[in-house]
Enzyme design. Sequence first.
Site, PDB file in Angstrom:
ATOM      1  CB  THR A 278      37.440  25.976  41.034  1.00  9.52           C
ATOM      2  OG1 THR A 278      38.498  25.681  41.959  1.00  9.52           O
ATOM      3  CG2 THR A 278      36.224  26.502  41.801  1.00  9.52           C
TER       4      THR A 278
ATOM      5  CE1 TYR B  48      38.686  29.193  53.299  1.00 10.51           C
ATOM      6  CE2 TYR B  48      37.095  27.604  54.126  1.00 10.51           C
ATOM      7  CZ  TYR B  48      37.488  28.524  53.167  1.00 10.51           C
ATOM      8  OH  TYR B  48      36.674  28.764  52.089  1.00 10.51           O
TER       9      TYR B  48
ATOM     10  CB  SER C 110      33.121  28.700  53.732  1.00 15.84           C
ATOM     11  OG  SER C 110      33.244  27.284  53.790  1.00 15.84           O
TER      12      SER C 110
ATOM     13  NE  ARG D  87      47.160  38.233  47.469  1.00 20.06           N
ATOM     14  CZ  ARG D  87      47.928  38.958  48.284  1.00 20.06           C
ATOM     15  NH1 ARG D  87      48.926  39.665  47.785  1.00 20.06           N
ATOM     16  NH2 ARG D  87      47.706  38.965  49.579  1.00 20.06           N
TER      17      ARG D  87
ATOM     18  CB  ALA E 123      39.609  38.372  47.543  1.00 24.77           C
TER      19      ALA E 123
ATOM     20  N   GLY F 135      37.956  31.053  38.930  1.00 24.02           N
ATOM     21  CA  GLY F 135      37.057  30.317  39.807  1.00 24.02           C
ATOM     22  C   GLY F 135      35.724  30.996  40.043  1.00 24.02           C
TER      23      GLY F 135
ATOM     24  CB  SER G  38      41.814  36.736  38.074  1.00 28.04           C
ATOM     25  OG  SER G  38      42.307  35.992  39.171  1.00 28.04           O
TER      26      SER G  38
ATOM     27  CG  ASP H   8      47.328  42.891  49.394  1.00 23.82           C
ATOM     28  OD1 ASP H   8      46.310  42.376  49.906  1.00 23.82           O
ATOM     29  OD2 ASP H   8      48.462  42.765  49.892  1.00 23.82           O
TER      30      ASP H   8
ATOM     31  CB  ILE I 187      32.588  25.306  44.764  1.00 25.17           C
ATOM     32  CG1 ILE I 187      31.403  25.754  45.642  1.00 25.17           C
ATOM     33  CG2 ILE I 187      32.416  25.773  43.334  1.00 25.17           C
ATOM     34  CD1 ILE I 187      30.048  25.226  45.199  1.00 25.17           C
TER      35      ILE I 187
END
Length: 252
Positions: free
Chosen positions: A191, A156, A143, A39, A92, A18, A16, A63, A189
């Site tokens: 956004t 993360y 990442s 979501r 996601a 970024g 949706s 989800d 990045i």
Amino acid sequence: MTVSTSKGCIIVTGASRGIGAAISLGLVRAGYTVGCLSRSGEAPQVEGATEADRSQWFSAKCDVSRPEQLKEAFSDVVKRSGQPIVGLVNNAGIHSQGRVENIAEAEFKNVMDVNAYSVLAASQVVYPHLLENKGGLIVNIGSFFDKLGIKQHLTYCATKAAVAAMTRCMAVEWASKAIRVLNVAPGYIQTDFNREMIEKGPLGEFLSKRIPAGVPGNAQDVGQLVTSLFVLNSPYMTGETIYIDGGHGMLQ
């Protein structure tokens, strides 16, 4: 009767906004129909999208850490688009930050579910679709944190290292099925979510010194790279992690 000229449908999770929205736009303009999962169930919010672009994506609320919702969303997109699924982009993800000694079990498990388990779950759901298509491509969005030691980012970093490892394992196991799996690993990045932090906060000053080009990337940079991997369709390229960080991760 109208004959579809689509190259098939590619599912993009976290589509949706970024990076996910930029990937969706790039794929549509490359001739694909795109199933946009999020979501919220909202259509991609991306600057420059035309009505023609929007007519080629189909949004679904989902989800991504719930396999039953993934199956339902995939089936819904196929039904509405009328196109077979030929690829998947596991984009996601959520962020987490905190000192190691303070990481809560629930927080760690939630981020692992969204960032890592969802990659497995969505890939398992798309697998029979790609078998029916006699092959396809899965692109995971990791990442460059997967190879770095970053203070207060254990959770993360762990999830993104898991994504890289999962990419390699899926690639070698599914290679005989003509299913390729790649990992695109962005650096910083910019956004809509972090624009103010980068432009006005100390992070921007740090990145101007740390990134060789002096500026962070943008969502379109990642979108173009992911799109090119589908367009190139190189049959012998699989299992690799492709870093797109402006040289940040290798700078000494």
